[in-house]
Design a protein around this motif. Structure first.
Motif, PDB file in Angstrom:
ATOM      1  N   LEU A   1       0.834  -1.202   0.000  1.00 32.01           N
ATOM      2  CA  LEU A   1       0.000   0.000   0.000  1.00 32.01           C
ATOM      3  C   LEU A   1       0.872   1.257   0.000  1.00 32.01           C
ATOM      4  N   ALA A   2       1.935   1.228   0.804  1.00 38.13           N
ATOM      5  CA  ALA A   2       2.850   2.373   0.851  1.00 38.13           C
ATOM      6  C   ALA A   2       3.524   2.577  -0.505  1.00 38.13           C
ATOM      7  N   THR A   3       3.818   1.471  -1.192  1.00 42.63           N
ATOM      8  CA  THR A   3       4.450   1.553  -2.510  1.00 42.63           C
ATOM      9  C   THR A   3       3.548   2.280  -3.496  1.00 42.63           C
ATOM     10  N   VAL A   4       2.265   1.916  -3.510  1.00 39.57           N
ATOM     11  CA  VAL A   4       1.325   2.550  -4.433  1.00 39.57           C
ATOM     12  C   VAL A   4       1.166   4.031  -4.092  1.00 39.57           C
ATOM     13  N   PHE A   5       1.079   4.350  -2.801  1.00 36.59           N
ATOM     14  CA  PHE A   5       0.943   5.745  -2.387  1.00 36.59           C
ATOM     15  C   PHE A   5       2.161   6.554  -2.839  1.00 36.59           C
ATOM     16  N   LEU A   6       3.353   6.001  -2.637  1.00 34.88           N
ATOM     17  CA  LEU A   6       4.577   6.699  -3.029  1.00 34.88           C
ATOM     18  C   LEU A   6       4.692   6.830  -4.540  1.00 34.88           C
ATOM     19  N   ALA A   7       4.241   5.792  -5.274  1.00 35.19           N
ATOM     20  CA  ALA A   7       4.248   5.867  -6.736  1.00 35.19           C
ATOM     21  C   ALA A   7       3.298   6.956  -7.214  1.00 35.19           C
ATOM     22  N   LEU A   8       2.164   7.083  -6.528  1.00 32.88           N
ATOM     23  CA  LEU A   8       1.204   8.131  -6.854  1.00 32.88           C
ATOM     24  C   LEU A   8       1.845   9.508  -6.719  1.00 32.88           C
ATOM     25  N   ARG A   9       2.705   9.658  -5.725  1.00 41.94           N
ATOM     26  CA  ARG A   9       3.412  10.921  -5.489  1.00 41.94           C
ATOM     27  C   ARG A   9       4.680  11.030  -6.327  1.00 41.94           C
ATOM     28  N   ARG A  10       4.962   9.996  -7.117  1.00 43.08           N
ATOM     29  CA  ARG A  10       6.185   9.928  -7.937  1.00 43.08           C
ATOM     30  C   ARG A  10       7.422  10.046  -7.045  1.00 43.08           C
ATOM     31  N   ASN A  11       7.352   9.389  -5.888  1.00 43.33           N
ATOM     32  CA  ASN A  11       8.446   9.407  -4.922  1.00 43.33           C
ATOM     33  C   ASN A  11       9.333   8.193  -5.164  1.00 43.33           C
ATOM     34  N   ILE A  12      10.622   8.414  -5.320  1.00 43.99           N
ATOM     35  CA  ILE A  12      11.552   7.339  -5.645  1.00 43.99           C
ATOM     36  C   ILE A  12      11.646   6.281  -4.540  1.00 43.99           C
TER      37      ILE A  12
ATOM     38  N   PHE B   1       0.791   2.308 -16.873  1.00 44.99           N
ATOM     39  CA  PHE B   1       1.147   1.307 -15.862  1.00 44.99           C
ATOM     40  C   PHE B   1       0.026   1.146 -14.846  1.00 44.99           C
ATOM     41  N   TRP B   2      -0.731   2.213 -14.596  1.00 45.65           N
ATOM     42  CA  TRP B   2      -1.852   2.120 -13.670  1.00 45.65           C
ATOM     43  C   TRP B   2      -2.950   1.216 -14.217  1.00 45.65           C
ATOM     44  N   PHE B   3      -3.183   1.247 -15.527  1.00 50.99           N
ATOM     45  CA  PHE B   3      -4.210   0.396 -16.123  1.00 50.99           C
ATOM     46  C   PHE B   3      -3.832  -1.082 -16.023  1.00 50.99           C
TER      47      PHE B   3
ATOM     48  N   ILE C   1      -8.320  -8.061   0.505  1.00 54.43           N
ATOM     49  CA  ILE C   1      -8.844  -6.758   0.898  1.00 54.43           C
ATOM     50  C   ILE C   1      -7.905  -5.644   0.452  1.00 54.43           C
ATOM     51  N   VAL C   2      -6.609  -5.890   0.567  1.00 60.34           N
ATOM     52  CA  VAL C   2      -5.631  -4.888   0.143  1.00 60.34           C
ATOM     53  C   VAL C   2      -5.721  -4.676  -1.368  1.00 60.34           C
ATOM     54  N   TYR C   3      -5.915  -5.759  -2.131  1.00 58.32           N
ATOM     55  CA  TYR C   3      -6.096  -5.623  -3.572  1.00 58.32           C
ATOM     56  C   TYR C   3      -7.279  -4.706  -3.877  1.00 58.32           C
ATOM     57  N   PHE C   4      -8.350  -4.825  -3.065  1.00 61.22           N
ATOM     58  CA  PHE C   4      -9.521  -3.974  -3.278  1.00 61.22           C
ATOM     59  C   PHE C   4      -9.164  -2.510  -3.020  1.00 61.22           C
ATOM     60  N   ILE C   5      -8.372  -2.270  -1.974  1.00 63.18           N
ATOM     61  CA  ILE C   5      -7.925  -0.901  -1.694  1.00 63.18           C
ATOM     62  C   ILE C   5      -7.068  -0.392  -2.843  1.00 63.18           C
ATOM     63  N   PHE C   6      -6.259  -1.304  -3.412  1.00 68.45           N
ATOM     64  CA  PHE C   6      -5.451  -0.933  -4.564  1.00 68.45           C
ATOM     65  C   PHE C   6      -6.313  -0.389  -5.693  1.00 68.45           C
ATOM     66  N   LEU C   7      -7.476  -1.022  -5.909  1.00 68.95           N
ATOM     67  CA  LEU C   7      -8.359  -0.590  -6.986  1.00 68.95           C
ATOM     68  C   LEU C   7      -8.680   0.898  -6.864  1.00 68.95           C
ATOM     69  N   ILE C   8      -8.991   1.320  -5.654  1.00 68.26           N
ATOM     70  CA  ILE C   8      -9.320   2.718  -5.419  1.00 68.26           C
ATOM     71  C   ILE C   8      -8.102   3.603  -5.667  1.00 68.26           C
ATOM     72  N   MET C   9      -6.948   3.176  -5.142  1.00 65.84           N
ATOM     73  CA  MET C   9      -5.730   3.961  -5.301  1.00 65.84           C
ATOM     74  C   MET C   9      -5.287   4.020  -6.762  1.00 65.84           C
ATOM     75  N   VAL C  10      -5.509   2.933  -7.491  1.00 62.74           N
ATOM     76  CA  VAL C  10      -5.135   2.901  -8.903  1.00 62.74           C
ATOM     77  C   VAL C  10      -5.957   3.903  -9.701  1.00 62.74           C
ATOM     78  N   VAL C  11      -7.248   3.961  -9.420  1.00 69.21           N
ATOM     79  CA  VAL C  11      -8.102   4.929 -10.107  1.00 69.21           C
ATOM     80  C   VAL C  11      -7.617   6.351  -9.840  1.00 69.21           C
ATOM     81  N   VAL C  12      -7.267   6.630  -8.580  1.00 69.87           N
ATOM     82  CA  VAL C  12      -6.725   7.941  -8.226  1.00 69.87           C
ATOM     83  C   VAL C  12      -5.416   8.186  -8.975  1.00 69.87           C
TER      84      VAL C  12
END
Length: 220
Positions: free
Chosen positions: A31-42, A156-158, A181-192
């Motif tokens: 989850l932290a990885t997806v959040f950081l990727a969303l922020r384009r954080n290395i 890559f998000w798609f 459940i985490v995969y489901f949370i990923f779905l929301i984060m991926v859309v964002v």
């Protein structure tokens, strides 16, 4: 090994299934990885490596051979992606994002289809997974997504979205309810993530000129 035993010791139960420390902590890192990727954080890359080590342990314990193999290759892919983002940041001062060209999109889809069939056949022949083709689909899809992420293209998000749609039922059927459940949370984060990265790129999907150039995203 004591560490392996501890990592796979259940911390709590979810939907009647035990959730081991490895699954819990690995998915927190995911989850932290997806959040950081969303922020384009290395930092998304080293966090992903740590998460993959933990999820490797969880997958071996659950008998998901394809998913366990996926974590090993993800670590290698993450090292490559890390180097790509580091180079981009050194050259431009930020991580640039863009839409893929149609050629790149076709190659991504072909890699996903051909890779799934080929690796699924390997898993089936070796008896290394109880559900080989969905397992292979998640394995190959993750690699395709990470390659696209390393190239900093919006698509890559798609790919992750497609992986999540299969990962949810597979994880639950494999006894990894927390992962489901985490995969489901990923779905929301991926859309964002799709919306955010699309805004950060001034390219348009239909513009031939835009497809031939790299456009700088907004700095954080």
């Amino acid at each position: 090994m004591e560490i392996f035993t501890w990592l796979n010791t259940p911390i709590f139960e979810l939907l009647g299934n035990p959730v081991p420390w490895s699954d819990f902590l690995g998915n927190i890192c995911a989850l932290a990885t997806v959040f950081l990727a969303l922020r384009r954080n290395i930092l998304s890359w080293p966090v992903q490596i740590l998460g993959s080590i933990l999820l490797f342990s969880a997958s071996v314990s659950a008998g998901l051979g394809g998913n366990a193999s996926r974590q090993v290759v993800i670590i290698v892919a993450a090292i490559w992606g890390w180097s790509q983002w580091k180079r981009s940041r050194e050259q431009t001062g930020e991580i640039q994002v863009r839409w893929a060209t149609w050629k790149e999109r076709i190659l991504l889809v072909l890699a996903l289809l051909v890779g799934t069939v080929a690796f699924g056949a390997v898993l089936s022949a070796g008896g290394w997974s109880w559900n080989p083709y969905p397992d292979a689909y998640i394995f190959v899809g993750s690699l395709v997504a990470m390659y696209a992420q390393g190239r900093a293209i919006v698509e890559f998000w798609f790919v992750w979205l497609a992986v999540d749609l299969v990962g949810i039922p597979l994880a639950i059927m494999g006894g990894l309810a927390f992962s489901g459940i985490v995969y489901f949370i990923f779905l929301i984060m991926v859309v964002v993530g799709i919306i955010d990265w699309a805004k950060r790129s001034r390219q348009t999907i239909s513009s031939p000129i835009a497809q031939s150039q790299t456009v700088t995203g907004r700095p954080d």
